[in-house]
Design an enzyme around this catalytic site. Structure first.
Site, PDB file in Angstrom:
ATOM      1  N   GLU A  67       0.970  -3.217   0.942  1.00 47.35           N
ATOM      2  CA  GLU A  67       1.578  -2.657   1.805  1.00 47.35           C
ATOM      3  C   GLU A  67       1.419  -3.484   3.298  1.00 47.35           C
ATOM      4  O   GLU A  67       2.285  -4.018   4.224  1.00 47.35           O
ATOM      5  CB  GLU A  67       1.764  -0.847   2.539  1.00 47.35           C
ATOM      6  CG  GLU A  67       2.096  -0.224   0.939  1.00 47.35           C
ATOM      7  CD  GLU A  67       2.015   1.220   0.978  1.00 47.35           C
ATOM      8  OE1 GLU A  67       2.636   1.617   2.183  1.00 47.35           O
ATOM      9  OE2 GLU A  67       2.361   1.801   0.512  1.00 47.35           O
ATOM     10  N   GLU A  90      -0.709   4.264  -6.548  1.00 45.05           N
ATOM     11  CA  GLU A  90      -1.196   5.400  -6.301  1.00 45.05           C
ATOM     12  C   GLU A  90      -0.345   6.316  -7.275  1.00 45.05           C
ATOM     13  O   GLU A  90      -0.662   7.311  -7.585  1.00 45.05           O
ATOM     14  CB  GLU A  90       0.584   5.434  -5.192  1.00 45.05           C
ATOM     15  CG  GLU A  90      -0.038   4.978  -3.713  1.00 45.05           C
ATOM     16  CD  GLU A  90       0.326   3.196  -3.247  1.00 45.05           C
ATOM     17  OE1 GLU A  90      -0.182   3.270  -3.049  1.00 45.05           O
ATOM     18  OE2 GLU A  90       0.318   2.986  -4.568  1.00 45.05           O
TER      19      GLU A  90
END
Length: 259
Positions: free
Chosen positions: A117, A137
């Site tokens: 990210e 994740e």
């Protein structure tokens, strides 16, 4: 906290090129609250330094750019502390996007989860051929959030769905094909290529480069028609800086010399 007291963000300067390096974060450059806050402060400080032309963001060593967020910290979170934790990471990502000068991500080794990210928020992403990318994740019970939202526009909905739902990793060759990174080079050429690119950007008119980054960020949330109309005024404003006249005269002079 002054520069000498910082533990996680090492800042170096070579002319107009500023390097921000994540340090003291384990072998894979795992980020917890302290590292995230220091990196955010470092990027926000760039906005107060008109002499910076380019920022290079890197992790210490070559094992990883950023290997993700610290699971040892996350496992202790509850709902509200989790929101605060991820909010701090979102603030870092926004500080990178709002940094007034181009940010080049030096991508060596692993770039995972929150690290990917962060990388997506950088303007240019240069990877070494052995780099690995992923959003794992879901494998640890949480969704990919905050600036994962950039991914569908960046690499397409199909590729984003694959990364976010499977948690599988991709290699550098796949990442460049998908548009996740801009360029892949041999590991031993990574630093020289980034130095070359940083020097090139630093040599452009600083007002024009900052203006172009602002426009790119604005266009992300605008219709094509709105972006076109807005950019007409921005084109005119560029001539108030004197940079178009300076660089265009230099270009014409070089062209005349070659004739």
């Amino acid at each position: 906290m002054n520069a000498r007291e910082k533990r996680f963000a090492r800042v170096g300067r070579d002319g107009g090129v500023l390097t921000i390096e994540l340090t003291n974060s384990k072998r894979l450059n795992i980020v917890g609250t302290g590292a995230v806050e220091e990196l955010t402060q470092a990027f926000r400080a760039v906005g107060h330094d008109g002499d910076v032309r380019v920022v290079v963001l890197r992790g210490a060593g070559d094992a990883a750019f950023i290997g993700g967020a610290d699971i040892n910290e996350m496992v202790t979170l509850d709902r509200f502390s989790a929101e605060a934790f991820i909010g701090r990471l979102a603030s870092l990502c926004e500080a990178i996007r709002e940094c007034p000068v181009p940010v080049i991500a030096r991508l060596a080794g692993y770039c995972l989860g929150g690290g990917l990210e962060v990388a997506m928020c950088c303007d240019l992403r240069i990877a070494e051929s052995g780099a690995t990318f992923g959003m794992p994740e879901v494998a640890v019970g949480i969704p990919s959030v905050i600036h994962s939202a950039l991914m569908p526009a960046l690499i397409g909905a199909s590729h984003a769905t694959w990364l976010l739902l499977t948690g599988e990793t991709i290699d550098a060759g796949t990442a460049v094909t998908w548009g996740l990174v801009h360029e892949v080079v041999a590991a031993d050429a990574l630093d020289s290529r980034i130095a070359q690119l940083a020097a090139k950007l630093a040599g452009f008119g600083p007002h024009a480069v900052r203006q172009q980054k602002r426009l790119l960020n604005k266009w992300f949330d605008m219709t094509v028609h709105g972006a076109i109309e807005d950019s007409i005024e921005q084109f005119g404003l560029a001539f108030l800086t004197g940079e178009p006249q300076q660089h265009m005269r230099a270009f014409l002079a070089r062209k005349k010399d070659r004739a």
